[in-house]
Write a protein that holds these residues in place. Structure first.
Motif, PDB file in Angstrom:
ATOM      1  N   LEU A 116     -10.076   0.198   3.411  1.00 40.78           N
ATOM      2  CA  LEU A 116     -10.324  -1.143   2.875  1.00 40.78           C
ATOM      3  C   LEU A 116      -9.859  -1.259   1.431  1.00 40.78           C
ATOM      4  O   LEU A 116      -9.473  -2.345   0.990  1.00 40.78           O
ATOM      5  CB  LEU A 116     -11.812  -1.487   2.988  1.00 40.78           C
ATOM      6  CG  LEU A 116     -12.316  -1.730   4.412  1.00 40.78           C
ATOM      7  CD1 LEU A 116     -13.784  -2.108   4.401  1.00 40.78           C
ATOM      8  CD2 LEU A 116     -11.503  -2.815   5.110  1.00 40.78           C
ATOM      9  N   LEU A 117      -9.886  -0.162   0.700  1.00 45.94           N
ATOM     10  CA  LEU A 117      -9.381  -0.198  -0.670  1.00 45.94           C
ATOM     11  C   LEU A 117      -7.878  -0.438  -0.673  1.00 45.94           C
ATOM     12  O   LEU A 117      -7.353  -1.169  -1.521  1.00 45.94           O
ATOM     13  CB  LEU A 117      -9.711   1.106  -1.389  1.00 45.94           C
ATOM     14  CG  LEU A 117      -9.553   1.108  -2.921  1.00 45.94           C
ATOM     15  CD1 LEU A 117     -10.492   0.088  -3.553  1.00 45.94           C
ATOM     16  CD2 LEU A 117      -9.821   2.494  -3.480  1.00 45.94           C
ATOM     17  N   VAL A 118      -7.180   0.160   0.300  1.00 45.04           N
ATOM     18  CA  VAL A 118      -5.744  -0.082   0.437  1.00 45.04           C
ATOM     19  C   VAL A 118      -5.487  -1.528   0.832  1.00 45.04           C
ATOM     20  O   VAL A 118      -4.616  -2.210   0.279  1.00 45.04           O
ATOM     21  CB  VAL A 118      -5.142   0.881   1.483  1.00 45.04           C
ATOM     22  CG1 VAL A 118      -3.704   0.481   1.812  1.00 45.04           C
ATOM     23  CG2 VAL A 118      -5.178   2.310   0.970  1.00 45.04           C
ATOM     24  N   VAL A 119      -6.270  -2.033   1.796  1.00 45.15           N
ATOM     25  CA  VAL A 119      -6.112  -3.418   2.247  1.00 45.15           C
ATOM     26  C   VAL A 119      -6.394  -4.391   1.108  1.00 45.15           C
ATOM     27  O   VAL A 119      -5.686  -5.392   0.932  1.00 45.15           O
ATOM     28  CB  VAL A 119      -7.043  -3.706   3.435  1.00 45.15           C
ATOM     29  CG1 VAL A 119      -7.021  -5.190   3.796  1.00 45.15           C
ATOM     30  CG2 VAL A 119      -6.637  -2.861   4.644  1.00 45.15           C
ATOM     31  N   ALA A 120      -7.422  -4.106   0.316  1.00 44.83           N
ATOM     32  CA  ALA A 120      -7.787  -5.000  -0.778  1.00 44.83           C
ATOM     33  C   ALA A 120      -6.741  -5.002  -1.878  1.00 44.83           C
ATOM     34  O   ALA A 120      -6.639  -5.970  -2.649  1.00 44.83           O
ATOM     35  CB  ALA A 120      -9.141  -4.589  -1.363  1.00 44.83           C
ATOM     36  N   GLY A 121      -5.913  -3.966  -1.936  1.00 48.38           N
ATOM     37  CA  GLY A 121      -4.908  -3.896  -2.981  1.00 48.38           C
ATOM     38  C   GLY A 121      -3.731  -4.808  -2.745  1.00 48.38           C
ATOM     39  O   GLY A 121      -2.946  -5.047  -3.646  1.00 48.38           O
ATOM     40  N   GLY A 122      -3.599  -5.358  -1.531  1.00 49.22           N
ATOM     41  CA  GLY A 122      -2.493  -6.255  -1.218  1.00 49.22           C
ATOM     42  C   GLY A 122      -1.952  -5.972   0.159  1.00 49.22           C
ATOM     43  O   GLY A 122      -2.194  -4.904   0.733  1.00 49.22           O
ATOM     44  N   THR A 123      -1.230  -6.894   0.733  1.00 43.50           N
ATOM     45  CA  THR A 123      -0.702  -6.749   2.089  1.00 43.50           C
ATOM     46  C   THR A 123       0.804  -6.964   2.142  1.00 43.50           C
ATOM     47  O   THR A 123       1.374  -7.160   3.206  1.00 43.50           O
ATOM     48  CB  THR A 123      -1.395  -7.762   3.020  1.00 43.50           C
ATOM     49  OG1 THR A 123      -1.182  -9.090   2.505  1.00 43.50           O
ATOM     50  CG2 THR A 123      -2.867  -7.497   3.138  1.00 43.50           C
ATOM     51  N   ALA A 149     -15.842  -0.542  -2.112  1.00 41.80           N
ATOM     52  CA  ALA A 149     -16.583  -0.052  -3.277  1.00 41.80           C
ATOM     53  C   ALA A 149     -17.948   0.490  -2.867  1.00 41.80           C
ATOM     54  O   ALA A 149     -18.376   1.561  -3.325  1.00 41.80           O
ATOM     55  CB  ALA A 149     -16.746  -1.184  -4.294  1.00 41.80           C
ATOM     56  N   GLN A 150     -18.625  -0.234  -1.988  1.00 40.82           N
ATOM     57  CA  GLN A 150     -19.949   0.205  -1.531  1.00 40.82           C
ATOM     58  C   GLN A 150     -19.850   1.521  -0.766  1.00 40.82           C
ATOM     59  O   GLN A 150     -20.666   2.427  -0.949  1.00 40.82           O
ATOM     60  CB  GLN A 150     -20.558  -0.886  -0.642  1.00 40.82           C
ATOM     61  CG  GLN A 150     -21.954  -0.587  -0.138  1.00 40.82           C
ATOM     62  CD  GLN A 150     -23.022  -0.821  -1.181  1.00 40.82           C
ATOM     63  OE1 GLN A 150     -23.050  -0.154  -2.205  1.00 40.82           O
ATOM     64  NE2 GLN A 150     -23.887  -1.766  -0.927  1.00 40.82           N
ATOM     65  N   SER A 151     -18.856   1.644   0.100  1.00 41.97           N
ATOM     66  CA  SER A 151     -18.706   2.859   0.907  1.00 41.97           C
ATOM     67  C   SER A 151     -18.368   4.071   0.052  1.00 41.97           C
ATOM     68  O   SER A 151     -18.997   5.134   0.181  1.00 41.97           O
ATOM     69  CB  SER A 151     -17.625   2.646   1.973  1.00 41.97           C
ATOM     70  OG  SER A 151     -17.978   1.620   2.867  1.00 41.97           O
ATOM     71  N   LEU A 152     -17.376   3.930  -0.826  1.00 41.42           N
ATOM     72  CA  LEU A 152     -16.957   5.065  -1.660  1.00 41.42           C
ATOM     73  C   LEU A 152     -18.040   5.454  -2.660  1.00 41.42           C
ATOM     74  O   LEU A 152     -18.240   6.639  -2.940  1.00 41.42           O
ATOM     75  CB  LEU A 152     -15.653   4.723  -2.379  1.00 41.42           C
ATOM     76  CG  LEU A 152     -14.442   4.508  -1.476  1.00 41.42           C
ATOM     77  CD1 LEU A 152     -13.221   4.098  -2.283  1.00 41.42           C
ATOM     78  CD2 LEU A 152     -14.145   5.775  -0.668  1.00 41.42           C
TER      79      LEU A 152
END
Length: 338
Positions: A141-148, A239-242
Motif C-alpha cells: 500500500l505504501l507503493v500504491v500510495a506513492g503513485g500509479t 502507515a498503520q500496518s508498518l
C-alpha cells in the motif's frame, strides 16, 4: 488450592489496576496535549473509530483461533469463550514485553480444555503471521500510495503478492517462522506441528481485515483532525500496518508506545503537516486505549454473566483435563463402555 486461587486473584487484580492507572495517565497526558475542542467537535467520529479498533482486535482473535483450531483436533471450547480469553489477555500488551500477552492467552485457554503445546504453537505462529501480513500490506500500500504512473510499482506489488503466497506454503513458512522465533530467542516449532496452507490462508485473511479496519479507523481520525480524504486510505493503512510491525518487533515497549506512535507520525507526515500527523498519532492512541478498556470490560462482564468459565477457572487454578483428539474419542468411548 484456595490459597493459590487467592494469589491468582490478587495478581490479576494488581495487573488490571496497573494497566488502568497506566492507561489513565496516558489518556490524561494526551488530553492535556490536545485542544479539548478537537475532541468534543468530533466525538461521533471518534466513537466510530473506537468501535472499529475494538472490531479489529476481534478480527485478530479470529486469526489466532483459526490457527489454534487448525493446529489441533481438540475443540472442547465454544469459540466465543476463546474470544473472551483473547480479549482479557489483550490488555496485558500494556505490560512491557510480549510474555504477559502470550502467557495470558495460553493460561486462559488452558482452562477451556486446550493443551499447552498447541496453544504455544498457535500463539507463536499467529504472531509471526501478523508481522508478515502486516509488513506485506504496509509495503504494497505504501507503493500504491506513492503513485500509479509507473509500471514498476505494479510489478513490485505483483512480486510482493507472489512472495506472500509462496511464504504461506507450510514448507516455506515453517522455516521462516522458526528463523524469526530463533532470532527472538523463542523455541522453534516442529515442522509437523504447523497448520495447513488453508489454515494459514484463513488466518491471513483475518489479519488483513484487521489491518484494513485499523486503517479505516485511523483515516476517520485523520479526517477529523487534518481534513484528510478517503483517497488517503492506502497511505494511512500502510502507515498503520508498518508502525504496528515496528511496535511488535520492539517487544520492550508496552503496546508499542513511543515506537509505534513515532513511526506512525513519521509516515503520516509524508502526506499531511507534521503537527497534524503527531496529533493524529496521539488521538489514535487515546481512542485505541479506550477501545481496549471497553473490550476487556465487556469480555469480563460476559464471562461473569455466563458462569465465569474463562477467568473464574483461571483464578481457581483448576485446569481441566484436555479433551482427547476427535479421532481418539471413539476409541476412548469404546474402552469406557467395556
Amino acid at each position: 488450592m484456595r490459597f493459590q486461587g487467592r494469589t491468582r486473584a490478587v495478581l490479576l487484580s494488581l495487573a488490571l489496576a496497573t494497566v488502568a492507572v497506566f492507561a489513565a495517565l496516558r489518556i490524561r497526558s494526551g488530553v492535556t496535549t490536545i485542544d479539548a475542542a478537537t475532541l468534543s467537535d468530533h466525538i461521533g467520529a471518534l466513537c466510530v473509530a473506537m468501535l472499529l479498533f475494538a472490531l479489529s482486535t476481534l478480527l485478530l482473535a479470529s486469526a489466532w483461533i483459526a490457527v489454534l483450531n487448525g493446529s489441533t483436533q481438540d475443540r472442547p471450547a465454544a469459540r466465543v469463550r476463546l474470544y473472551v480469553a483473547f480479549a482479557v489477555a489483550w490488555i496485558a500488551r500494556y505490560v512491557p514485553g510480549t510474555v504477559p500477552f502470550f502467557a495470558g492467552k495460553v493460561y486462559l485457554a488452558r482452562n477451556l480444555g486446550y493443551r499447552s503445546r498447541p496453544l504455544l504453537i498457535a500463539t507463536g505462529i499467529e504472531n509471526v503471521l501478523e508481522i508478515l501480513v502486516a509488513g506485506f500490506i504496509g509495503s504494497v500500500l505504501l507503493v500504491v500510495a506513492g503513485g500509479t504512473e509507473s509500471s514498476a510499482l505494479y510489478a513490485l506489488a505483483g512480486v510482493a503478492a507472489a512472495t506472500a503466497l509462496v511464504a504461506l506454503h507450510p514448507a516455506v513458512f515453517s522455516r521462516l517462522a522458526n528463523r524469526i522465533l530463533t532470532l527472538a530467542k523463542r523455541e522453534p516449532v516442529p515442522h509437523d506441528a504447523f497448520p495447513s496452507t488453508r489454515t494459514l490462508a484463513a488466518a491471513s485473511v483475518f489479519i488483513a481485515l484487521n489491518q484494513l479496519t485499523n486503517g479505516i479507523a485511523l483515516l476517520i481520525i485523520l479526517r477529523a483532525t487534518a481534513g484528510a480524504g478517503w483517497s488517503d486510505l492506502p497511505l494511512v493503512t500502510a502507515a498503520q500496518s508498518l508502525a504496528g510491525v515496528a511496535g511488535l518487533l520492539v517487544v520492550i515497549a508496552p503496546a508499542g508506545f513511543g515506537v509505534r506512535d513515532g513511526a506512525l507520525a513519521a509516515l503520516l507526515a509524508t502526506r499531511v503537516a507534521v503537527g497534524a500527523a503527531a496529533l493524529a498519532a496521539i488521538v489514535m492512541r487515546l481512542v485505541s486505549i479506550c477501545a481496549d478498556v471497553i473490550l476487556v470490560t465487556a469480555a469480563l462482564a460476559f464471562d461473569w454473566a455466563t458462569g465465569g468459565q474463562v477467568v473464574r477457572g483461571f483464578l481457581r487454578g483448576r485446569t481441566p483435563a484436555p479433551a482427547p483428539p476427535a479421532r481418539q474419542r471413539g476409541a476412548v468411548a469404546t474402552k469406557e463402555a467395556a
